[in-house]
Write an enzyme that holds these catalytic residues in place. Structure first.
Site, PDB file in Angstrom:
ATOM      1  CE  LYS A 186      -8.459   7.857  -3.379  1.00 15.54           C
ATOM      2  NZ  LYS A 186      -8.728   6.810  -2.374  1.00 15.54           N
TER       3      LYS A 186
ATOM      4  CG  ASP B  45      -5.645   5.215  -3.226  1.00 16.18           C
ATOM      5  OD1 ASP B  45      -6.574   4.745  -2.558  1.00 16.18           O
ATOM      6  OD2 ASP B  45      -5.481   4.897  -4.423  1.00 16.18           O
TER       7      ASP B  45
HETATM    8  P1  NDP Z   1      -0.063   0.221  -3.004  1.00 18.28           P
HETATM    9  O1  NDP Z   1       0.515   1.224  -3.921  1.00 18.28           O
HETATM   10  O2  NDP Z   1       0.526   0.027  -1.663  1.00 18.28           O
HETATM   11  O3  NDP Z   1      -0.141  -1.207  -3.719  1.00 18.28           O
HETATM   12  C1  NDP Z   1      -0.804  -1.383  -4.927  1.00 18.28           C
HETATM   13  C2  NDP Z   1      -0.617  -2.822  -5.354  1.00 18.28           C
HETATM   14  O4  NDP Z   1      -1.468  -3.095  -6.470  1.00 18.28           O
HETATM   15  C3  NDP Z   1       0.800  -3.123  -5.829  1.00 18.28           C
HETATM   16  O5  NDP Z   1       1.108  -4.455  -5.530  1.00 18.28           O
HETATM   17  C4  NDP Z   1       0.705  -2.912  -7.345  1.00 18.28           C
HETATM   18  O6  NDP Z   1       1.677  -3.642  -8.091  1.00 18.28           O
HETATM   19  C5  NDP Z   1      -0.684  -3.463  -7.598  1.00 18.28           C
HETATM   20  N1  NDP Z   1      -1.262  -2.845  -8.790  1.00 18.28           N
HETATM   21  C6  NDP Z   1      -1.473  -1.532  -9.006  1.00 18.28           C
HETATM   22  N2  NDP Z   1      -1.997  -1.333 -10.231  1.00 18.28           N
HETATM   23  C7  NDP Z   1      -2.111  -2.557 -10.779  1.00 18.28           C
HETATM   24  C8  NDP Z   1      -2.598  -3.041 -12.006  1.00 18.28           C
HETATM   25  N3  NDP Z   1      -3.057  -2.196 -12.936  1.00 18.28           N
HETATM   26  N4  NDP Z   1      -2.578  -4.380 -12.219  1.00 18.28           N
HETATM   27  C9  NDP Z   1      -2.114  -5.242 -11.285  1.00 18.28           C
HETATM   28  N5  NDP Z   1      -1.638  -4.835 -10.102  1.00 18.28           N
HETATM   29  C10 NDP Z   1      -1.641  -3.535  -9.855  1.00 18.28           C
HETATM   30  O7  NDP Z   1      -1.632   0.626  -2.879  1.00 18.28           O
HETATM   31  P2  NDP Z   1      -2.684   0.230  -1.762  1.00 18.28           P
HETATM   32  O8  NDP Z   1      -2.439  -1.148  -1.281  1.00 18.28           O
HETATM   33  O9  NDP Z   1      -2.761   1.344  -0.796  1.00 18.28           O
HETATM   34  O10 NDP Z   1      -4.047   0.261  -2.597  1.00 18.28           O
HETATM   35  C11 NDP Z   1      -4.585  -0.878  -3.241  1.00 18.28           C
HETATM   36  C12 NDP Z   1      -6.065  -0.664  -3.479  1.00 18.28           C
HETATM   37  O11 NDP Z   1      -6.730  -0.471  -2.220  1.00 18.28           O
HETATM   38  C13 NDP Z   1      -6.440   0.555  -4.319  1.00 18.28           C
HETATM   39  O12 NDP Z   1      -7.614   0.254  -5.063  1.00 18.28           O
HETATM   40  C14 NDP Z   1      -6.770   1.613  -3.275  1.00 18.28           C
HETATM   41  O13 NDP Z   1      -7.628   2.606  -3.789  1.00 18.28           O
HETATM   42  C15 NDP Z   1      -7.480   0.743  -2.247  1.00 18.28           C
HETATM   43  N6  NDP Z   1      -7.561   1.273  -0.890  1.00 18.28           N
HETATM   44  C16 NDP Z   1      -6.448   1.680  -0.223  1.00 18.28           C
HETATM   45  C17 NDP Z   1      -6.546   2.161   1.065  1.00 18.28           C
HETATM   46  C18 NDP Z   1      -5.346   2.547   1.858  1.00 18.28           C
HETATM   47  O14 NDP Z   1      -5.519   2.893   3.036  1.00 18.28           O
HETATM   48  N7  NDP Z   1      -4.132   2.496   1.321  1.00 18.28           N
HETATM   49  C19 NDP Z   1      -7.840   2.285   1.741  1.00 18.28           C
HETATM   50  C20 NDP Z   1      -8.951   1.735   0.985  1.00 18.28           C
HETATM   51  C21 NDP Z   1      -8.794   1.276  -0.289  1.00 18.28           C
HETATM   52  P3  NDP Z   1       3.157  -2.996  -8.373  1.00 18.28           P
HETATM   53  O15 NDP Z   1       3.840  -3.074  -7.060  1.00 18.28           O
HETATM   54  O16 NDP Z   1       3.726  -3.890  -9.417  1.00 18.28           O
HETATM   55  O17 NDP Z   1       2.921  -1.596  -8.826  1.00 18.28           O
HETATM   56  O1  2IT Z   2      -9.700   4.683  -0.511  1.00 17.05           O
HETATM   57  C1  2IT Z   2      -9.497   5.003   0.690  1.00 17.05           C
HETATM   58  O2  2IT Z   2     -10.376   4.899   1.546  1.00 17.05           O
HETATM   59  C2  2IT Z   2      -8.158   5.468   1.067  1.00 17.05           C
HETATM   60  N1  2IT Z   2      -7.273   5.503   0.220  1.00 17.05           N
HETATM   61  C3  2IT Z   2      -7.888   5.936   2.462  1.00 17.05           C
HETATM   62  C4  2IT Z   2      -8.380   7.324   2.665  1.00 17.05           C
HETATM   63  C5  2IT Z   2      -8.003   7.975   3.972  1.00 17.05           C
HETATM   64  O3  2IT Z   2      -8.297   9.176   4.075  1.00 17.05           O
HETATM   65  O4  2IT Z   2      -7.444   7.334   4.855  1.00 17.05           O
END
Ligand code: NDP
Ligand code: 2IT
Length: 444
Positions: free
Chosen positions: A126, A166
């Site tokens: 990561k 992420d």
């Molecule tokens: P994005 O940046 O696309 O979206 C993040 C969202 O979470 C936004 O709506 C943001 O709000 C909100 N957010 C972030 N920090 C806070 C906080 N402290 N309090 C409240 N809301 C918050 O990220 P992802 O959707 O990609 O990721 C979301 C989660 O999923 C993370 O934990 C990530 O590690 C996990 N994840 C992501 C994967 C991926 O493929 N993208 C895979 C597996 C897990 P705002 O818009 O206001 O900033």
């Molecule tokens: O937390 C996660 O699994 C991710 N942000 C996606 C990682 C990836 O390599 O697609």
């Protein structure tokens, strides 16, 4: 907590002072894995868990760049290369002002188990930076990404370490990072996943984490003779994971009654429609605020509030770590929520998880439930190596199959007398594959 777990956690605390998220994630895994190790001495004698909590390598670097005013800005970049027992390091990059070493080590540690559960040849890592893309121009984001990759390129590669997105790293950032890598190395390779589908990306990768989460929930429900149809779903977050989890829930006949961002929660008791969700996708992809959606469609916007006080059947925390605490869990249970599945990484605190266990709420940990994203990243790597592209349907059906297999692993290792402990199932199931590979490869 049993005494050997306590002793181990104390040792981890001593060695990783102040890294509270990392310690939290190690403690969560240890509680189920240490008792398993106790009955499988080959893992104990070879100190497999002690080795697994130590990253193979941590890279920290300076990221200097010029903003639109011509001023110098300096950020800190990281890559935590956690474990390469079953494949090259694989995991996302997070750009957020909250990024620090503890957060990236916890995410890399979770990734080890998650990637193992996918059944694909993916090691774990990561990375990221304490850079906030929100409020920055495209030009500034590009300059930052170019400087970040100018250093990172020395440490990544299609057979060595393959980053992805992420929080704060989406298609735009992936494009700038990939472009800079290609320019420096003079090679078009699958060094990063989440690329655009016209330039090496896989179909379904943007949707994969959210869709996979819902496929996993469907497996839990099927196992307990229930279905998604007509269920009220509270979703937190409004980014990549939340958007596509919401889309799939609606498609499967459920009602998505909330979404949230860092400013608050939008609530629609009748369920957000497909058209409204398209508006939200567009808005959030331009880094807008949910508040503006609520205003336009005259829905309640609960400023500064999380969704967990609203009555729902199923909760999907999809924003960030520790966003759902004991008090929130208590409210969910009082409102008869019967299933919590984590789209985010470690969104539920240990106290919240204890409440779910006490009240027999089905609790699906992120390392199992959100593994669909990295799984399709693995499929993107396969397609890049083949110089080939599978159709949407092909990738989607492989994703569904992988989520079903992860569910089966959780059932196999998490089956108790009269219930399934998904947390234990994911931890032990993920552990065994890595541990056996490490044993086979000697003292590494
Ligand atoms: P994005 O940046 O696309 O979206 C993040 C969202 O979470 C936004 O709506 C943001 O709000 C909100 N957010 C972030 N920090 C806070 C906080 N402290 N309090 C409240 N809301 C918050 O990220 P992802 O959707 O990609 O990721 C979301 C989660 O999923 C993370 O934990 C990530 O590690 C996990 N994840 C992501 C994967 C991926 O493929 N993208 C895979 C597996 C897990 P705002 O818009 O206001 O900033
Ligand atoms: O937390 C996660 O699994 C991710 N942000 C996606 C990682 C990836 O390599 O697609």
């Amino acid at each position: 907590m049993n005494t050997s777990v306590k002793k181990f956690i104390n040792h981890v605390k001593q060695k990783n002072k102040g890294e509270k998220e990392f310690i939290q994630s190690v403690a969560e895994v240890s509680e189920s894995v240490i008792p398993y190790i106790a009955s499988h001495t080959k893992y104990d004698q070879t100190k497999i868990l002690e080795r697994m909590i130590e990253p193979e390598r941590v890279i920290m670097f300076r990221v200097p760049w010029l903003n639109d005013q011509g001023e110098v800005e300096v950020n800190r970049g990281y890559r935590v290369q956690m474990n390469s027992a079953i494949g090259p390091y694989k995991g996302g990059l997070r750009f957020s002002p909250t990024v620090n070493l503890s957060i990236l080590k916890f995410l890399a540690f979770e990734q080890v188990f998650k990637n193992s559960l996918t059944g694909l040849p993916l090691g774990a890592g990561k990375g990221g930076a304490d850079f906030d893309p929100r409020g920055r121009s495209d030009n500034e984001v590009m300059k930052f990404c170019q400087s970040f990759m100018t250093e990172l390129h020395k440490h990544v590669g299609e057979d060595m370490d393959i980053p992805a997105g992420d929080i704060g790293v989406g298609k735009r950032e992936i494009g700038y990072l990939f472009g800079q890598y290609k320019r420096i190395k003079g090679e078009f390779t699958g060094v990063i996943t989440g690329k655009g589908s016209e330039w090496g990306g896989s179909h379904i990768r943007p949707e994969a984490t959210g869709y996979g989460l819902v496929y996993f929930v469907e497996e839990i429900l099927k196992k307990h003779n229930k279905s998604l149809k007509g269920k009220k779903i509270a979703v937190s977050g409004a980014g990549n994971v939340a958007q596509y989890a919401a889309e799939k829930c609606i498609e499967q006949g459920a009602k998505v009654i909330t979404l949230s961002d860092s400013k608050g929660t939008v609530y629609n008791p009748k369920g957000i429609s497909v058209e409204e969700l398209e508006f939200i996708k567009d808005l959030k992809n331009k880094r807008g605020e949910l508040k503006d959606f609520a205003k336009k469609y005259a829905y309640d916007f609960l400023e500064g509030e999380k969704p967990w006080g609203i009555k729902c059947d199923i909760a999907l925390p999809n924003a960030t770590q520790n966003e759902l605490n004991e008090e929130d869990a208590q409210k969910l249970v009082e409102n008869d929520c019967f299933c919590v599945a984590e789209g985010a990484n470690m969104p539920c605190t240990p106290e919240a998880i204890a409440i779910f266990n006490e009240y027999n709420v089905f609790y699906a940990p992120g390392k199992a439930a959100n593994a669909g994203g990295v799984a399709v990243s693995g499929l993107e790597m396969s397609q890049n190596s083949l110089r080939y592209s599978w159709t949407r349907n092909e990738v989607d059906s492989k994703l569904r199959q992988i989520m079903q297999e992860i569910h089966q692993i959780c059932v196999k290792y998490g089956k108790e007398k009269d219930y399934i402990n998904y947390e234990k199932g994911a931890n032990v199931g993920g552990f065994v594959r890595i541990a056996d590979a490490m044993l086979a490869q000697g003292l590494v």
